[in-house]
Design a protein around this motif. Structure first.
Motif, short mmCIF file in Angstrom:
data_model
loop_
_atom_site.label_atom_id
_atom_site.label_comp_id
_atom_site.label_asym_id
_atom_site.label_seq_id
_atom_site.Cartn_x
_atom_site.Cartn_y
_atom_site.Cartn_z
N GLN A 17 0.86 -1.18 0.00
CA GLN A 17 0.00 0.00 0.00
C GLN A 17 0.89 1.22 0.00
O GLN A 17 1.79 1.34 0.83
N ILE A 18 0.65 2.14 -0.91
CA ILE A 18 1.40 3.38 -0.96
C ILE A 18 0.71 4.36 -0.02
O ILE A 18 -0.44 4.72 -0.23
N SER A 19 1.40 4.76 1.03
CA SER A 19 0.84 5.69 2.01
C SER A 19 1.54 7.04 1.87
O SER A 19 2.76 7.09 1.75
N SER A 20 0.76 8.09 1.89
CA SER A 20 1.29 9.44 1.75
C SER A 20 0.72 10.33 2.84
O SER A 20 -0.39 10.12 3.30
N ALA A 21 1.49 11.34 3.20
CA ALA A 21 1.00 12.34 4.13
C ALA A 21 0.38 13.48 3.33
O ALA A 21 0.82 13.79 2.22
N THR A 22 -0.66 14.08 3.89
CA THR A 22 -1.34 15.18 3.23
C THR A 22 -1.82 16.17 4.28
O THR A 22 -2.05 15.79 5.43
N GLY A 24 -4.57 17.66 3.63
CA GLY A 24 -6.01 17.52 3.40
C GLY A 24 -6.60 16.40 4.23
O GLY A 24 -6.02 15.96 5.23
N LEU A 25 -7.75 15.92 3.82
CA LEU A 25 -8.44 14.85 4.53
C LEU A 25 -7.80 13.50 4.29
O LEU A 25 -7.26 13.23 3.22
N SER A 26 -7.87 12.63 5.29
CA SER A 26 -7.40 11.25 5.13
C SER A 26 -8.35 10.52 4.19
O SER A 26 -9.56 10.72 4.23
N LYS A 27 -7.79 9.66 3.32
CA LYS A 27 -8.61 8.97 2.31
C LYS A 27 -7.87 7.75 1.83
O LYS A 27 -6.64 7.71 1.83
N ILE A 28 -8.60 6.72 1.40
CA ILE A 28 -8.01 5.51 0.81
C ILE A 28 -8.64 5.30 -0.56
O ILE A 28 -9.86 5.41 -0.72
N TYR A 29 -7.79 5.00 -1.55
CA TYR A 29 -8.24 4.71 -2.91
C TYR A 29 -7.77 3.32 -3.29
O TYR A 29 -6.58 3.01 -3.20
N VAL A 39 -2.82 10.12 4.69
CA VAL A 39 -2.99 10.32 6.11
C VAL A 39 -2.80 11.81 6.41
O VAL A 39 -1.80 12.41 6.01
N HIS A 40 -3.76 12.38 7.12
CA HIS A 40 -3.70 13.81 7.44
C HIS A 40 -2.60 14.10 8.46
O HIS A 40 -2.48 13.42 9.47
N LEU A 41 -1.78 15.10 8.15
CA LEU A 41 -0.80 15.63 9.10
C LEU A 41 -0.98 17.14 9.16
O LEU A 41 -1.23 17.77 8.14
N GLU A 42 -0.84 17.70 10.33
CA GLU A 42 -0.91 19.14 10.47
C GLU A 42 0.28 19.77 9.74
O GLU A 42 1.35 19.16 9.63
N LEU A 62 8.43 13.66 -4.12
CA LEU A 62 8.79 14.09 -2.77
C LEU A 62 8.72 12.87 -1.88
O LEU A 62 7.76 12.10 -1.94
N ILE A 63 9.72 12.69 -1.04
CA ILE A 63 9.76 11.56 -0.13
C ILE A 63 10.34 12.03 1.20
O ILE A 63 11.12 12.99 1.24
#
Length: 72
Positions: A17-22, A24-29, A39-42, A62-63
């Protein structure tokens, strides 16, 4: 997240699963290409410890740097 850990060779297993920080809102596609989670981060936590890497000609991403990948 797990993809960054694998990129920096902190974990030997394959990432499914490719997980990214955002910010915005947390979401799964779930797509034909795989599963992508966001995953939402401040904002203060999101912006530290990123770097740009070249994946292929004319393709960059970006990583999280090694330290941030462990903390996330």
């Amino acid at each position: 997240m797990q993809t960054a850990l694998a990129h920096w060779q902190f974990i030997p297993e394959r990432v499914y699963q490719i997980s990214s920080a955002t910010t915005g809102l947390s979401k799964i596609y779930d797509t034909k290409l795989g599963r992508f989670s966001y995953v939402h981060l401040e904002l203060p936590y999101y912006s530290y410890g990123q770097q740009q890497i070249t994946l292929a000609k004319n393709q960059v991403a970006l990583i999280a740097n090694p330290e941030k990948s462990i903390c996330d």
